[in-house]
Design a protein around this motif. Sequence first.
Motif, PDB file in Angstrom:
ATOM      1  N   ALA A 115       0.808  -1.225   0.000  1.00 31.12           N
ATOM      2  CA  ALA A 115       0.000   0.000   0.000  1.00 31.12           C
ATOM      3  C   ALA A 115       0.839   1.272   0.000  1.00 31.12           C
ATOM      4  O   ALA A 115       0.338   2.340  -0.299  1.00 31.12           O
ATOM      5  N   HIS A 116       2.097   1.157   0.370  1.00 35.02           N
ATOM      6  CA  HIS A 116       2.889   2.385   0.466  1.00 35.02           C
ATOM      7  C   HIS A 116       3.981   2.477  -0.597  1.00 35.02           C
ATOM      8  O   HIS A 116       4.962   3.191  -0.419  1.00 35.02           O
ATOM      9  N   VAL A 117       3.788   1.784  -1.698  1.00 32.95           N
ATOM     10  CA  VAL A 117       4.765   1.859  -2.786  1.00 32.95           C
ATOM     11  C   VAL A 117       4.831   3.306  -3.287  1.00 32.95           C
ATOM     12  O   VAL A 117       3.812   3.942  -3.504  1.00 32.95           O
ATOM     13  N   GLN A 118       6.054   3.815  -3.401  1.00 28.88           N
ATOM     14  CA  GLN A 118       6.232   5.191  -3.860  1.00 28.88           C
ATOM     15  C   GLN A 118       6.524   5.269  -5.351  1.00 28.88           C
ATOM     16  O   GLN A 118       6.053   6.168  -6.018  1.00 28.88           O
ATOM     17  N   LEU A 178      -5.688   1.417  13.140  1.00 27.09           N
ATOM     18  CA  LEU A 178      -4.786   1.852  12.072  1.00 27.09           C
ATOM     19  C   LEU A 178      -3.535   0.996  12.013  1.00 27.09           C
ATOM     20  O   LEU A 178      -3.025   0.719  10.934  1.00 27.09           O
ATOM     21  N   THR A 179      -3.032   0.599  13.166  1.00 26.22           N
ATOM     22  CA  THR A 179      -1.763  -0.132  13.113  1.00 26.22           C
ATOM     23  C   THR A 179      -1.953  -1.621  12.911  1.00 26.22           C
ATOM     24  O   THR A 179      -1.000  -2.310  12.578  1.00 26.22           O
ATOM     25  N   THR A 180      -3.152  -2.155  13.111  1.00 29.41           N
ATOM     26  CA  THR A 180      -3.276  -3.588  12.882  1.00 29.41           C
ATOM     27  C   THR A 180      -4.176  -3.941  11.703  1.00 29.41           C
ATOM     28  O   THR A 180      -4.158  -5.074  11.255  1.00 29.41           O
ATOM     29  N   TYR A 181      -4.970  -3.008  11.240  1.00 34.75           N
ATOM     30  CA  TYR A 181      -5.853  -3.340  10.126  1.00 34.75           C
ATOM     31  C   TYR A 181      -5.650  -2.443   8.908  1.00 34.75           C
ATOM     32  O   TYR A 181      -5.732  -2.879   7.783  1.00 34.75           O
ATOM     33  N   HIS A 182      -5.461  -1.174   9.147  1.00 34.13           N
ATOM     34  CA  HIS A 182      -5.515  -0.235   8.020  1.00 34.13           C
ATOM     35  C   HIS A 182      -4.214   0.535   7.873  1.00 34.13           C
ATOM     36  O   HIS A 182      -4.208   1.755   7.879  1.00 34.13           O
ATOM     37  N   GLN A 183      -3.123  -0.197   7.751  1.00 39.15           N
ATOM     38  CA  GLN A 183      -1.826   0.491   7.659  1.00 39.15           C
ATOM     39  C   GLN A 183      -1.768   1.396   6.451  1.00 39.15           C
ATOM     40  O   GLN A 183      -1.008   2.361   6.422  1.00 39.15           O
ATOM     41  N   GLU A 184      -2.578   1.089   5.421  1.00 35.02           N
ATOM     42  CA  GLU A 184      -2.532   1.913   4.217  1.00 35.02           C
ATOM     43  C   GLU A 184      -3.089   3.315   4.465  1.00 35.02           C
ATOM     44  O   GLU A 184      -2.862   4.216   3.684  1.00 35.02           O
ATOM     45  N   MET A 185      -3.797   3.503   5.584  1.00 36.29           N
ATOM     46  CA  MET A 185      -4.364   4.824   5.855  1.00 36.29           C
ATOM     47  C   MET A 185      -3.358   5.778   6.483  1.00 36.29           C
ATOM     48  O   MET A 185      -3.590   6.972   6.545  1.00 36.29           O
ATOM     49  N   MET A 215       4.899   8.155   8.727  1.00 39.39           N
ATOM     50  CA  MET A 215       4.405   7.788  10.048  1.00 39.39           C
ATOM     51  C   MET A 215       4.387   6.275  10.210  1.00 39.39           C
ATOM     52  O   MET A 215       4.715   5.754  11.275  1.00 39.39           O
ATOM     53  N   LEU A 216       4.005   5.607   9.140  1.00 43.12           N
ATOM     54  CA  LEU A 216       3.959   4.142   9.206  1.00 43.12           C
ATOM     55  C   LEU A 216       5.340   3.587   9.513  1.00 43.12           C
ATOM     56  O   LEU A 216       5.498   2.717  10.371  1.00 43.12           O
ATOM     57  N   ILE A 217       6.346   4.128   8.824  1.00 44.30           N
ATOM     58  CA  ILE A 217       7.700   3.616   9.032  1.00 44.30           C
ATOM     59  C   ILE A 217       8.154   3.918  10.451  1.00 44.30           C
ATOM     60  O   ILE A 217       8.726   3.075  11.148  1.00 44.30           O
ATOM     61  N   SER A 218       7.837   5.129  10.906  1.00 43.94           N
ATOM     62  CA  SER A 218       8.230   5.506  12.263  1.00 43.94           C
ATOM     63  C   SER A 218       7.555   4.606  13.299  1.00 43.94           C
ATOM     64  O   SER A 218       8.185   4.151  14.252  1.00 43.94           O
TER      65      SER A 218
END
Lengths: 402, 508
Positions: free
Chosen positions: A100-103, B319-326, B331-334
């Motif tokens: 989902a996070h492909v840039q 957000l962190t267990t189901y919808h990481q794409e949101m 922030m996700l990487i952090s």
Amino acid sequence: MRRLSGLLIRILIAVLLVMPLSGCWDRRELDELGIAMGLGIDKKGKEFILSAQIVVPGEIAANQKGSVEAPVTLYEVTAPTLFEALRKMTVISPRTIFLAHVQVAIFGEELAREGVADVLDILLRESKIRRDYYVLVSKAKEAREVLRILTTLDRIPANQLSNSLKVSSDSYASIAAIKIEDLVNGIAAEGDEAVLTGLVIQGDEQEGEELNNVKRIDAAARLRLKELSVFNKDKLMGWLDEKESKGYNYIKNRIGSTVGYITTDGGTVAFETINCSTKIKVRIINDKPVYDIHVKTLSRIAESNSEIPITDLEMIKKLEDMAAEKIVKLMESVIEVEQHRYKVDFLGLGQALQQKNAKLWNKLKPEWNNKLPELEIHCHAEVDIKKAGTTNQSLKKSMEET
Amino acid sequence: MNSGSRISSNNTLNDEDSAVYLHALQEALGYSQDIIFKKLRIAGRWPATLVFIEGLVDTQLLFQSVLESLMAPAFTLPHTFENTEDIMQFLIEEVLIAGGTRISCDPEYWIHALLSGESILLLEGKEQALIIMTSGGEERALTEPTSQTVIRGPMDGFTEGIKTNLSLVRRRIKDRNLRIESFVIGEVTSTDVSILYMKTLVRQEVLEEVRSRLESIDIDGILESGYIEEYIQDTALTPFPTVFNTDRPDVVAAALLEGRVAIVVSGTPFVLLVPALFMHFFQSPEDYYNRSDISTLLRIVRLSALFISMLVPALYIALTTYHQEMLPTGMLISLAAQREGVPFPAFVEAILMEFTYEILREAGVRIPRNVGQAISIVGTLVIGQAAVEAGIISAAMVIIVSITAISSFVIPVVSMSISIRIVRFAMMILSGAFGMVGIFVGIIILLLHLTSLRSFGISYLSPFSPSPAGAWKDSILRVPWPYMNKRPFITQPGNRRRQSVKKGEGQV
């Protein structure tokens, strides 16, 4: 009342008991995800080589200093279909690949020349991938080789590429930031072909793969965005140079801000285009379309190394005319490419005709690419210089006067 | 008074009679040591006994206005009296300085009066007794209200004494339409309960409802207004409070002017206000004392705090267990980096930390004040920092718990912030099982529930739903006073004009 509340309690218990049964479908903890930031796709014979640039989160974290590992890792698999390749990746990866996070997605030039339609299908069909990442073509190299180069400043190379694309297309305009959906639209649209920005490795590729690459001030290898590549349907035809790329962006009204210069007798003057808008007008004369491309820009003088008195309005008028002429030349150069070198309508002239006169377009459509050289195209540019910056005369001029 | 038939015709003193009464009284009260039987002779002639309970009476008042005047040799008896009533009347009118005196011949009533702090004067040989208002004694002084603090605004708070509390309201509303009705509730405790309302402003049906609900209470003891709250609330099946409580007299006065009913209970500084709407719990009295613009802003802050404290842990889990794409990529990487090596799933982590916080909070409230510092050190250092450094909890989770905790304190009324805490845990479980879908289903259920609630017949969610015209002027918004021409819709219909419309317009 009591019977009702008893019933309610029973329903409540039933609902609560069902909740653990769901087993938390689709639950993925963050530390079970391999976050893919860049995808590279190459072709080897009949099989695809999929390479995914996966973030190593511990290396990217803000409080990690003096890292010893690379911030990303690259997984490569070869499989007959891309979907299989994605799944096969778990053979080498401990985590599921999270797309989902492909840039950026990078196509190898070889694949691009053979056609990207096969590749695009899964990228569109898969619901877990977004449609807002950028697409690049790796010039002369395979995509997986490009993804191996380490970058600094933005430690995730895929991020570096997408940011660089955004910044550069906004302020220099020799490239185009094409997202996957733009590419698909370009391929699918009638009378408008796609272009993609090229990507090269500048410097020593071998050293660029070492961690030492980012420890040096002048990195041994860097990723560099190259000019545009022209597609015919889904196949790469060839490349434009920087001037032609700029001309393309002028015609396609994709200039946010860019830089131009003119050479006068006394030296050079550079302009910054602050605002630019392009209109393509189509006239039908004797059942043939005649194109008028009007460019209107608002500019300011950014640099002056000439002896021209900038305060002189007459002089400014002259500069404006010269700048306009330059823009016309840029556009003509790319029209020349369209009409004679590649004979592919990547400027979208067909689409402009379709909007003006659909009947005529339908008649001309089958032979459109062959008709391209005969088209009559006029370019017009209008430059308005509004500001001269925080000084008036150039230093050169002032020196002379004293 | 209830005199009459049992009056003995002769005035002669009868030692045996009085001894019987005294004895009965002593018997009834169980020879308690704090009950004082003071024998005296009125004007040096009539033997009498003054009965009072030490500590419940104002000793100074008793000595100066009762004993001194009774025992003073100064007054002379003008004549002999026909009957006991005349003596009593004479004492009331010409001898006793103390006010609030009455005659009673009902021994049961004497006991009640005695226990309420009044003194009883028994003339020997007489069946009747004088009940003298002497109640007083030690009481906590007026202090600053502690549960709802303000920076600007009155600093006096209610105390445990009902008389003090009623006077605090009276002092603020000098209007004859302010009515006080008294009830005695509790078989054993006989607690004084008063309801206050503005006769011209209160809705009749609300008032009737309050009366009938109070009258139907049948319990042995009322020790705090919370007892009453649970009896009179519309439904118990809700985490949300439908009765407001406050220890601030200015809040009560403002509520009375809005046509609400206040219930003052003896023995507690917390006064109940009904009807109570959802929005009332997010309004601080200070909103009305500060400028309207900042008040509006602060109300928005409080409502945001409501959502933060209710939803943030649930959103984090979802957000962190189901919808990481949101999440934004950075922030996700952090977050992913922080979660590296954390042994628990995000849901367990969140429950663990929220639970720990609840323990800390509870400890903070219960702990004796002089060891309180230890809690803060343990709380912040050990649980916050050390847990993160040990890699048991991710740093983001500590931030989440902190922001939730702080947000829950922004809600001005404690009873509402408690409800939000309950809802928060429900939301976390929902999001842990169903992600975002769970949260939204939870919110929908919550909204349905809130709209179905009533407080004394008034919709709990009004003025939002239903939304009477003009009610928004004092909801999330707090428009300047000159523009609030009408009283809120809770008030009696037909009497809603607060100020002349012209005045408001004139100050535009």
